[in-house]
Design a protein around this motif. Structure first.
Motif, short mmCIF file in Angstrom:
data_model
loop_
_atom_site.label_atom_id
_atom_site.label_comp_id
_atom_site.label_asym_id
_atom_site.label_seq_id
_atom_site.Cartn_x
_atom_site.Cartn_y
_atom_site.Cartn_z
N VAL A 23 0.84 -1.20 0.00
CA VAL A 23 0.00 0.00 0.00
C VAL A 23 0.87 1.25 0.00
CG1 VAL A 23 -1.71 1.29 1.31
CG2 VAL A 23 -1.87 -1.19 1.15
N TRP A 57 -4.15 -0.62 -15.51
CA TRP A 57 -5.60 -0.39 -15.43
C TRP A 57 -5.96 0.12 -14.03
CZ3 TRP A 57 -9.33 -2.47 -12.25
CH2 TRP A 57 -10.65 -2.15 -12.59
N LEU A 92 -7.51 3.62 -12.88
CA LEU A 92 -8.75 3.66 -12.10
C LEU A 92 -8.59 4.66 -10.96
CD1 LEU A 92 -11.50 2.11 -11.91
CD2 LEU A 92 -10.45 0.81 -10.09
N ILE A 93 -7.43 4.61 -10.31
CA ILE A 93 -7.17 5.56 -9.22
C ILE A 93 -7.12 6.97 -9.77
CG2 ILE A 93 -5.43 6.29 -7.55
CD1 ILE A 93 -4.79 3.41 -7.07
N THR A 119 -10.50 8.38 -10.33
CA THR A 119 -11.48 8.30 -9.24
C THR A 119 -11.24 9.38 -8.19
OG1 THR A 119 -11.67 5.93 -9.55
CG2 THR A 119 -12.44 6.81 -7.46
N LEU A 120 -9.97 9.57 -7.82
CA LEU A 120 -9.70 10.41 -6.65
C LEU A 120 -9.53 11.87 -7.04
CD1 LEU A 120 -7.23 8.12 -4.76
CD2 LEU A 120 -9.69 8.27 -4.59
N PHE A 168 -5.01 15.96 -4.11
CA PHE A 168 -4.60 16.39 -2.77
C PHE A 168 -4.11 17.83 -2.84
CE2 PHE A 168 -4.25 11.86 -1.96
CZ PHE A 168 -4.68 11.78 -0.66
N GLN A 186 -1.50 18.84 2.09
CA GLN A 186 -2.01 17.50 2.43
C GLN A 186 -1.07 16.43 1.90
OE1 GLN A 186 -5.81 17.82 0.55
NE2 GLN A 186 -6.89 18.09 2.49
#
Ligand code: SF4
Ligand code: SF4
Lengths: 361, 179
Positions: A211, A315, A319-320, A323-324, A327, A331
């Motif tokens: 992560v 992919w 997608l990330i 989507t997001l 910042f 931050q």
């Protein structure tokens, strides 16, 4: 002679794979985002009425950018200004060199590792190249003689350092578990099976590092949600003054970095070219069944598995990206220095403890 | 912000699940469409020049002049529309109508659409219902100012839009318009 041929072949394979994938990503990006947002996406570019779901749009883009005016600002440093995009793209391109795309292959009685560059410290090499990329960005910001570009370059540099530190620290756990800095060895070690059935992929042995690495890796590519260096739509970034293909090269560099990060993630955490239970001479399933395959077929399967994993990872990164939200600058800094970095250090300590308790002596 | 939101991960994951679901559902519909199930649509996009959504019946589109039974314009050259037009873009020349029952007719009726603001006042003002804006034609741009000037003959030749709101006449191209 065969040596030269083999070397050229290895380099050419990686080069074509990365370059084509990078070029194709502009299409993937547009189409994937369109499908995610219930749209159709660019589909008008055609050759003799053949549209192919808009696959000609990257081509049309390239022609457009090549034929556009190359603008140099009056007070710009012409040498650095011209050099900056090439530095960015070069660093992103060569970073892929030490990522292995298959096990060794025997060519004319020699064992050839399927990797453009066999390197004992391959992992460090990829980092080095990724970090060098920031020079291109800073050069672009500084040489444009534009305050906004300069500020964008500064933001990019700060972000890259934040990301590199977190990447470097998060990867230490992986290095500790597999005991090598050689990418080939790391991938090979992931072929082992835990408890007789569980492939020892990095994502299972180092979930926290996965992560952390992914987050920092996305930050290193300077794309949304960490795109405050350029901020395509609102804030002005380091390549404001660029036009034509030089602008295209910066976009290209970001996409190539996405490919590199995907390749790294696959190699370190998703087993690289490993197919579960596929060993040198065929499948050997944990329930005892075995299935012999010729070596060439095994290698082919491994290369295909690597490519499929990289594409799937890209992919996911896209997608990330779609989507997001972005910042804010502070931050992102807080996330990097107060979130990712301490957690990476904690991961090193945890991994060390776990290795002491259960690891090999 | 709750502590669990501060960690981002759960929120990010839920967002990714949402967008990924859109991706796969739409992909499935595109696939079904390609395999012959034409009612499956993976996108809400209307492919504009080939596909058009029906326009509302009250839409103010390109003007047309209404014809009498004998084909002559219904306009009696009362100049109401010319007077009311806020953009002053209607130019009318009055003349005798061959039918003695009808007093006047326009011999020239020119609208400069480059100036028109599509307010529809001309339609409101006309006592004879001789001018309407119901052709459903919207694409009449031009590279020259001259190309925006529509004469009586052109305006008379236009048909009203069909019941589905789609235009029935082709876009009229004035002679001096460069394509
Ligand atoms: S729509 Fe309005 S501006 Fe246009 S011609 Fe009629 S009255 Fe004039
Ligand atoms: S208001 Fe009607 S009748 Fe009078 S000039 Fe205009 S179009 Fe003709």
């Amino acid at each position: 002679m065969t040596d030269v041929g083999v070397a050229v072949g290895r380099v050419l394979f990686v080069m074509l794979f990365v370059l084509n994938l990078g070029g194709l990503l502009t299409w993937v990006e547009r189409k994937q985002s369109a499908i995610m947002q219930d749209r159709i996406g660019a589909n008008r570019a055609s050759i003799f009425g053949l549209r192919l779901w808009g696959l000609f749009h990257p081509l049309a883009d390239a022609i457009k950018m090549l034929t556009k005016e190359e603008f140099y600002p009056a007070r710009a440093d012409r040498v650095l200004f011209g050099l900056a995009p090439f530095v960015s793209v070069f660093c992103a391109l060569v970073a892929f060199a030490s990522i292995p795309f298959g096990d060794t292959l025997s060519v004319a009685g020699r064992e050839v590792p399927l990797q453009a560059l066999t390197f004992n410290v391959g992992l460090l090499y990829v980092f080095a190249m990724l970090s060098l990329g920031v020079y291109g960005v800073m050069m672009a910001g500084w040489s444009s003689a534009n305050n906004y570009a300069l500020l964008g370059g500064q933001r990019a540099a700060a972000l890259m350092i934040t990301a590199e530190v977190a990447i470097g620290a998060s990867i230490v756990g992986v290095v500790m578990v597999y005991g090598s800095l050689n990418m080939m060895d790391i991938v090979r070690a992931q072929g082992a099976v835990l408890g007789g059935w569980l492939p020892m992929w990095g994502i299972l042995t180092q979930p926290l590092a996965f992560v952390l690495f992914l987050t920092a890796g996305i930050a290193a590519t300077k794309r949304i949600p960490f795109d405050m260096p350029e901020g395509e739509s609102e804030i002005i970034g380091y390549f404001v003054e660029y036009s034509g293909m030089k602008f295209g090269l910066f976009v290209m560099a970001d996409l190539l970095e996405t490919v590199v990060i995907a390749g790294m993630t696959v190699s370190l955490f998703l087993g690289g070219w490993q197919v579960p239970y596929l060993v040198r001479d065929g499948f050997a399933f944990p329930w005892g069944a075995a299935f012999a395959l010729p070596r060439v077929l095994v290698t082919l399967l491994q290369v295909l598995a690597f490519m499929a994993k990289v594409v799937a990872m890209i992919w996911f990164l896209m997608l990330i990206r779609w989507t997001l939200p972005r910042f804010r600058y502070d931050q992102a800094m807080r996330l990097g220095w107060l979130g990712l970095f301490p957690l990476s250090i904690a991961n090193i300590v945890l991994t060390g403890g776990a290795l002491l308790l259960w690891g090999p002596r | 912000m709750k502590p669990v939101q501060r960690v981002y991960l759960r929120e990010v994951a839920s967002g990714l699940v949402l967008t990924a679901r859109h991706f796969f559902v739409n992909m499935g519909r595109h696939l079904a469409h390609a395999l012959g199930r034409t009612e499956a649509r993976g996108a809400v996009t209307i492919q504009y020049p080939e596909e058009r959504r029906p326009y509302a019946p009250r839409l103010r589109s390109l003007h047309r002049l209404v014809r009498r039974e004998d084909g002559s314009p219904r306009c009696v050259a009362c100049m109401m529309c010319e007077t009311v037009c806020p953009a002053h873009c209607i130019y009318i020349v009055a003349g005798e109508h061959p039918n003695p029952d009808i007093e006047k007719v326009c011999t020239e009726f020119t609208i400069d659409l480059g100036k028109c603001v599509f307010c529809g006042y001309c339609v409101e003002a006309c006592p004879e219902d001789a001018i309407r804006m119901d052709t459903g034609i919207l694409e009449f741009s031009s590279y020259s100012r001259g190309g925006m000037i529509y004469t009586k003959e052109t305006l008379l030749s236009l048909e009203p839009a069909g019941p589905d709101g789609k235009p029935r006449s082709p876009v009229p191209i004035p002679a001096d318009r460069t394509p």
